[in-house]
Design a protein around this motif. Structure first.
Motif, PDB file in Angstrom:
ATOM      1  N   GLU A 173       0.828  -1.210   0.000  1.00 41.82           N
ATOM      2  CA  GLU A 173       0.000   0.000   0.000  1.00 41.82           C
ATOM      3  C   GLU A 173       0.869   1.270   0.000  1.00 41.82           C
ATOM      4  OE1 GLU A 173      -2.964   0.954   3.337  1.00 41.82           O
ATOM      5  OE2 GLU A 173      -3.988  -0.452   1.999  1.00 41.82           O
ATOM      6  N   ASP A 223      -9.982  -0.108  -2.518  1.00 40.45           N
ATOM      7  CA  ASP A 223      -9.146   0.900  -1.867  1.00 40.45           C
ATOM      8  C   ASP A 223      -8.760   2.079  -2.760  1.00 40.45           C
ATOM      9  OD1 ASP A 223      -9.078  -0.305   0.555  1.00 40.45           O
ATOM     10  OD2 ASP A 223      -7.105  -1.221   0.301  1.00 40.45           O
ATOM     11  N   ASP A 282      -7.972  -2.839  -6.273  1.00 43.37           N
ATOM     12  CA  ASP A 282      -7.554  -3.144  -4.926  1.00 43.37           C
ATOM     13  C   ASP A 282      -6.169  -3.781  -4.991  1.00 43.37           C
ATOM     14  OD1 ASP A 282      -9.911  -3.273  -2.459  1.00 43.37           O
ATOM     15  OD2 ASP A 282      -7.786  -3.519  -2.066  1.00 43.37           O
ATOM     16  N   ALA A 283      -5.426  -3.672  -3.914  1.00 42.78           N
ATOM     17  CA  ALA A 283      -4.067  -4.195  -3.865  1.00 42.78           C
ATOM     18  C   ALA A 283      -3.982  -5.254  -2.775  1.00 42.78           C
ATOM     19  CB  ALA A 283      -3.088  -3.062  -3.559  1.00 42.78           C
ATOM     20  N   LYS A 284      -3.367  -6.377  -3.109  1.00 43.40           N
ATOM     21  CA  LYS A 284      -3.289  -7.505  -2.170  1.00 43.40           C
ATOM     22  C   LYS A 284      -1.919  -8.147  -2.248  1.00 43.40           C
ATOM     23  CE  LYS A 284      -7.911  -7.595  -1.852  1.00 43.40           C
ATOM     24  NZ  LYS A 284      -8.582  -7.120  -0.634  1.00 43.40           N
TER      25      LYS A 284
HETATM   26 MG   LIG Z   1      -6.471  -3.617  -0.014  1.00 50.17          MG
END
Ligand SMILES: [Mg+2]
Ligand SMILES: [Mg+2]
Lengths: 172, 172
Positions: free
Chosen positions: B4, B56, B69-71
């Motif tokens: 993030e 996000d 979204d980031a994962k």
């Molecule tokens: Mg996320």
């Protein structure tokens, strides 16, 4: 109901009917102390509001990126520019530069008059302030430069109709 | 640095260079008790984390609405689908339907491998779960269906290059 709640309700209608996906951004907070009790939800015990770096609303409609802020005034004949903050104007400028469809959502609370004012018009009034211009936008100019929106049912504020007219006038 | 933070730093670079306007949304909190001491900032004394109703990140790039979204995962050979939540998938579906350019930002932490996986591919794996499909996406499939991104300097994660390729492949 506050203007924000009215817009949120309209957005819920647009989302449920697959018309547009627009959300209000949460207010940013700076967390200082968070408790993580066993077997129950985390509790924020100390935090502070932070200044947002963007406007309140954005989303997507018919492939267009929409971005706006919503403001109300008790004034009767003009909308005070002090309702806007420099960082919001800067954010809107950056979004316009990237091809976003940007505007301000203005409400005159006394008369329940609602307008969508294109960002380009807002910038002009904002910039004139520094060179001796007015500190507020006269209602008659908003009537001329903006798109009036009338309350109705479902959605309460049919602002996407005004966005359609804005998109058409922008020629994008 | 977390994924993030890495993305936020890259977004700051893109914003400063007028390349794209992408922001992380603040985490929503439910305020329960706020003190307003005289002559100093409001203090949040009790609040709870709420489940976000969106992904996000979103923003605008060359007129396109971007949403993702980031994962990250510690797994080595596949990306577990449990990293995603139903509401995130539903939000991405709604955005795709409106013409947004949507994807997942996946990181394999062990190898620092980064991929941008188009939302359409993510949906396919997500939907297959219920009909006896895998609970994770094999790395080799991600290599095939996604766009690999290599760390560099300024921006740290040049993901807009991968977005360009995605836009070209989507033909939008
Ligand atoms: Mg996320
Ligand atoms: Mg506002």
């Amino acid at each position: 109901m506050s203007l924000e709640q009215e817009i949120n309700e309209s957005n819920a209608y647009y989302l449920a009917h697959n018309i547009a996906v627009i959300h209000k951004k949460p207010t940013p907070v700076q967390l200082v102390k968070v408790d993580y009790p066993k077997r129950s939800a985390a509790v924020i015990k100390e935090a502070y509001f932070r200044r947002p770096s963007t406007t309140d609303y954005n989303g997507v409609y018919r492939g267009y990126y929409l971005d706006f802020d919503a403001k109300e005034t008790n004034n009767k004949v003009s909308f005070p520019l002090k309702n806007f903050h420099e960082h919001q104007i800067e954010h809107l400028r950056a979004c316009v530069q990237q091809g976003g469809v940007c505007f301000a959502f203005l409400k005159f609370s006394h008369t329940n008059q609602l307008f969508l004012l294109p960002a380009s018009k807002l910038f002009a009034y904002w910039d004139e302030q520094d060179s001796g211009g007015r500190k507020s936008i006269p209602l008659k100019n908003i009537e001329q430069d903006g798109y009036q929106i009338t309350y109705q049912f479902n959605p309460l504020i049919p602002y996407i109709d005004a966005v359609d007219r804005l998109i058409e006038d922008l020629g994008v």
